[in-house]
Design an enzyme around this catalytic site. Structure first.
Site, PDB file in Angstrom:
ATOM      1  N   HIS A  99      -6.713  -8.396   9.909  1.00  0.00           N
ATOM      2  CA  HIS A  99      -5.433  -7.673   9.854  1.00  0.00           C
ATOM      3  C   HIS A  99      -5.634  -6.276   9.245  1.00  0.00           C
ATOM      4  O   HIS A  99      -4.731  -5.699   8.677  1.00  0.00           O
ATOM      5  CB  HIS A  99      -4.443  -8.512   9.024  1.00  0.00           C
ATOM      6  CG  HIS A  99      -3.084  -7.920   8.842  1.00  0.00           C
ATOM      7  ND1 HIS A  99      -2.300  -7.473   9.888  1.00  0.00           N
ATOM      8  CD2 HIS A  99      -2.348  -7.711   7.718  1.00  0.00           C
ATOM      9  CE1 HIS A  99      -1.145  -7.019   9.405  1.00  0.00           C
ATOM     10  NE2 HIS A  99      -1.150  -7.151   8.096  1.00  0.00           N
ATOM     11  N   ARG A 150       0.824  -1.211   0.000  1.00  0.00           N
ATOM     12  CA  ARG A 150       0.000   0.000   0.000  1.00  0.00           C
ATOM     13  C   ARG A 150       0.854   1.255   0.000  1.00  0.00           C
ATOM     14  O   ARG A 150       2.007   1.255   0.432  1.00  0.00           O
ATOM     15  CB  ARG A 150      -1.013  -0.004   1.127  1.00  0.00           C
ATOM     16  CG  ARG A 150      -0.491  -0.237   2.508  1.00  0.00           C
ATOM     17  CD  ARG A 150      -1.667  -0.215   3.452  1.00  0.00           C
ATOM     18  NE  ARG A 150      -1.285  -0.586   4.792  1.00  0.00           N
ATOM     19  CZ  ARG A 150      -1.993  -0.290   5.863  1.00  0.00           C
ATOM     20  NH1 ARG A 150      -3.113   0.385   5.741  1.00  0.00           N
ATOM     21  NH2 ARG A 150      -1.591  -0.673   7.060  1.00  0.00           N
ATOM     22  N   ARG A 202      -5.362  -1.719   3.374  1.00  0.00           N
ATOM     23  CA  ARG A 202      -4.909  -3.011   2.836  1.00  0.00           C
ATOM     24  C   ARG A 202      -5.968  -3.579   1.888  1.00  0.00           C
ATOM     25  O   ARG A 202      -5.638  -4.229   0.902  1.00  0.00           O
ATOM     26  CB  ARG A 202      -4.657  -3.986   3.988  1.00  0.00           C
ATOM     27  CG  ARG A 202      -3.495  -3.597   4.883  1.00  0.00           C
ATOM     28  CD  ARG A 202      -3.276  -4.623   5.981  1.00  0.00           C
ATOM     29  NE  ARG A 202      -2.147  -4.303   6.836  1.00  0.00           N
ATOM     30  CZ  ARG A 202      -2.225  -3.619   7.977  1.00  0.00           C
ATOM     31  NH1 ARG A 202      -3.387  -3.163   8.405  1.00  0.00           N
ATOM     32  NH2 ARG A 202      -1.140  -3.393   8.697  1.00  0.00           N
ATOM     33  N   ASN A 239      -1.257  -8.561   0.974  1.00  0.00           N
ATOM     34  CA  ASN A 239      -2.496  -7.957   1.497  1.00  0.00           C
ATOM     35  C   ASN A 239      -3.596  -7.834   0.441  1.00  0.00           C
ATOM     36  O   ASN A 239      -3.276  -7.774  -0.741  1.00  0.00           O
ATOM     37  CB  ASN A 239      -2.157  -6.568   2.058  1.00  0.00           C
ATOM     38  CG  ASN A 239      -1.675  -6.662   3.490  1.00  0.00           C
ATOM     39  OD1 ASN A 239      -2.304  -7.330   4.308  1.00  0.00           O
ATOM     40  ND2 ASN A 239      -0.555  -6.027   3.783  1.00  0.00           N
TER      41      ASN A 239
HETATM   42  N1  APR Z   1       5.436 -13.529  -9.132  1.00  0.00           N
HETATM   43  C1  APR Z   1       6.513 -13.263  -8.370  1.00  0.00           C
HETATM   44  N2  APR Z   1       6.750 -12.041  -7.845  1.00  0.00           N
HETATM   45  C2  APR Z   1       5.891 -11.077  -8.144  1.00  0.00           C
HETATM   46  C3  APR Z   1       4.727 -11.279  -8.920  1.00  0.00           C
HETATM   47  C4  APR Z   1       4.519 -12.585  -9.430  1.00  0.00           C
HETATM   48  N3  APR Z   1       3.477 -12.875 -10.180  1.00  0.00           N
HETATM   49  N4  APR Z   1       4.062 -10.103  -9.009  1.00  0.00           N
HETATM   50  C5  APR Z   1       4.749  -9.203  -8.307  1.00  0.00           C
HETATM   51  N5  APR Z   1       5.855  -9.773  -7.775  1.00  0.00           N
HETATM   52  C6  APR Z   1       6.917  -9.171  -6.982  1.00  0.00           C
HETATM   53  C7  APR Z   1       7.320  -7.798  -7.486  1.00  0.00           C
HETATM   54  O1  APR Z   1       8.145  -7.888  -8.640  1.00  0.00           O
HETATM   55  C8  APR Z   1       8.056  -7.245  -6.282  1.00  0.00           C
HETATM   56  O2  APR Z   1       9.446  -7.476  -6.343  1.00  0.00           O
HETATM   57  O3  APR Z   1       6.513  -8.947  -5.648  1.00  0.00           O
HETATM   58  C9  APR Z   1       7.434  -8.005  -5.087  1.00  0.00           C
HETATM   59  C10 APR Z   1       6.702  -7.110  -4.129  1.00  0.00           C
HETATM   60  O4  APR Z   1       7.646  -6.329  -3.514  1.00  0.00           O
HETATM   61  P1  APR Z   1       7.408  -4.806  -3.074  1.00  0.00           P
HETATM   62  O5  APR Z   1       6.787  -4.062  -4.209  1.00  0.00           O
HETATM   63  O6  APR Z   1       8.680  -4.313  -2.477  1.00  0.00           O
HETATM   64  O7  APR Z   1       6.283  -4.949  -1.959  1.00  0.00           O
HETATM   65  P2  APR Z   1       6.501  -5.352  -0.420  1.00  0.00           P
HETATM   66  O8  APR Z   1       6.680  -4.134   0.384  1.00  0.00           O
HETATM   67  O9  APR Z   1       7.511  -6.424  -0.350  1.00  0.00           O
HETATM   68  O10 APR Z   1       5.059  -5.928  -0.050  1.00  0.00           O
HETATM   69  C11 APR Z   1       4.599  -7.148  -0.576  1.00  0.00           C
HETATM   70  O11 APR Z   1       3.406  -7.759   1.405  1.00  0.00           O
HETATM   71  O12 APR Z   1       3.037  -6.604   3.379  1.00  0.00           O
HETATM   72  C12 APR Z   1       2.509  -6.954   2.136  1.00  0.00           C
HETATM   73  O13 APR Z   1       1.047  -5.101   1.604  1.00  0.00           O
HETATM   74  C13 APR Z   1       2.249  -5.751   1.275  1.00  0.00           C
HETATM   75  O14 APR Z   1       0.939  -6.878  -0.399  1.00  0.00           O
HETATM   76  C14 APR Z   1       2.225  -6.368  -0.092  1.00  0.00           C
HETATM   77  C15 APR Z   1       3.247  -7.485   0.021  1.00  0.00           C
END
Ligand code: APR
Length: 314
Positions: free
Chosen positions: A176, A83, A89, A121
């Protein structure tokens, strides 16, 4: 020794991987992402700390190569958008449901016996989605949220008391979400003393309010979701599974009559071990806590309803 896969190598995924490696209880860890080079780079960076920290976990980063994840005992799902300030979320549901559905399907093909630990989320709804669509038994789909929220709760209590967080006991149940989580302030303890007897009502109310928006407060400061506490919370749960610790964690599990609820995944205390959810613990909630839990379940059900509108869940 166990094998763990972390899907998504962003802020949360990479921190989970790093924290799991530091537990010393996993021999192989695979970090997988769709972004070319991201997992490979983060895995290599972490491996270059192995000598410094003295851990022996082999961390491998791959792009979209699910064959490398084969035979994982635990799969942690962090892939999804985080987010931004001002977002709830729940607003992430549309994009993240599609991502979560596809990664769980791919991972399950190569690790049919894995336990899935959900972090993306809205976490309760992503846990429910995975439970409903994967065909996995309820003990093998767990959402991490309650463990994180409880850690934030004990942080705010420790700050109010000027005490060490490790001396504080506190649990958050329910959803959550910023408005659905239920920090159980009446049951919070400091070395056997009731926290409520140590602080004024105003301070107790403030601890609860701060806990509920704990994630949003960090998102406002950071411009995106937090990662250290989510990573550490997930690592404690992975450790409990691979070492069969049978520890109690507040976490999101499928209920089948417990707490008077069914067809929902929501936060309650559960015993976590080699089989994932070994047992759901039924707290004897007082009237106020029960009313809050019912309200929380209603809100989680409403968000789950979006999955039904999207045709993802029947
Ligand atoms: N397959 C693999 N990885 C993927 C896919 C997919 N289909 N789609 C997206 N990703 C990867 C993105 O490339 C990115 O590197 O998921 C990662 C998400 O990382 P961030 O953007 O840094 O997000 P982050 O802060 O890690 O949060 C991830 O966890 O706490 C929750 O709300 C948050 O939903 C979010 C998740």
């Amino acid at each position: 020794m166990a094998k763990v896969t972390v899907i998504g190598a962003g802020n949360v995924g990479a921190t989970v991987a790093n924290a799991v490696a530091h537990t010393g209880c996993v021999s192989d860890l695979v970090l997988i992402d769709i972004k070319e080079g991201l997992s490979e780079g983060k895995a290599m960076d972490m491996m270059q700390t192995a000598k410094l920290y003295g851990f022996d976990t082999r961390i491998k980063g791959v792009t979209n190569d699910y064959a490398a994840t084969a035979g994982s005992d635990v799969i942690v799902v962090t892939s999804g958008i985080p987010r931004k300030p001002g977002m709830t979320r729940e607003e992430l549901i549309g994009v993240n449901a599609g991502i979560v559905n596809s990664v769980v399907k791919s991972a399950l093909e190569f690790s049919p016996n894995a336990i899935f630990l959900m972090i993306a989320n809205p976490m309760d709804t992503m846990t429910y989605l995975t439970y409903k669509t994967s065909g996995l038994p309820k003990n093998r789909v767990i959402g991490m949220g309650g463990q994180l929220d409880s850690s934030r709760f004990t942080y705010y209590i420790s700050q109010a008391l000027g005490a060490a967080a490790s001396d504080v006991g506190g649990m958050v149940i329910g959803g959550h979400g910023d408005t659905t989580m239920i920090p159980l302030i009446d049951r919070a303890t400091y070395k056997g003393l009731k926290v409520k007897e140590l602080v004024s009502k105003e301070v107790a109310d403030q601890i609860v309010a701060d806990t509920m928006v704990g994630g949003a407060t960090l998102t406002k400061l950071l411009g995106t979701s937090a990662w250290y506490a989510p990573g550490a919370a997930a690592a404690t749960m992975v450790k409990a599974m691979v070492l069969d610790q049978k520890k109690v964690f507040p976490c999101c599990v499928a209920l089948d009559g417990e707490y008077g609820k069914s067809d929902i995944c929501i936060g309650v205390p559960a015993v976590i071990g080699r089989n994932g959810v070994e047992k759901v613990i039924e707290l004897k909630l007082n009237a106020e806590e029960k009313a809050a839990f019912d309200k929380s379940a209603e809100a989680v059900n409403k968000t789950n309803g979006v999955l039904k509108e999207m045709g993802l869940v029947k």
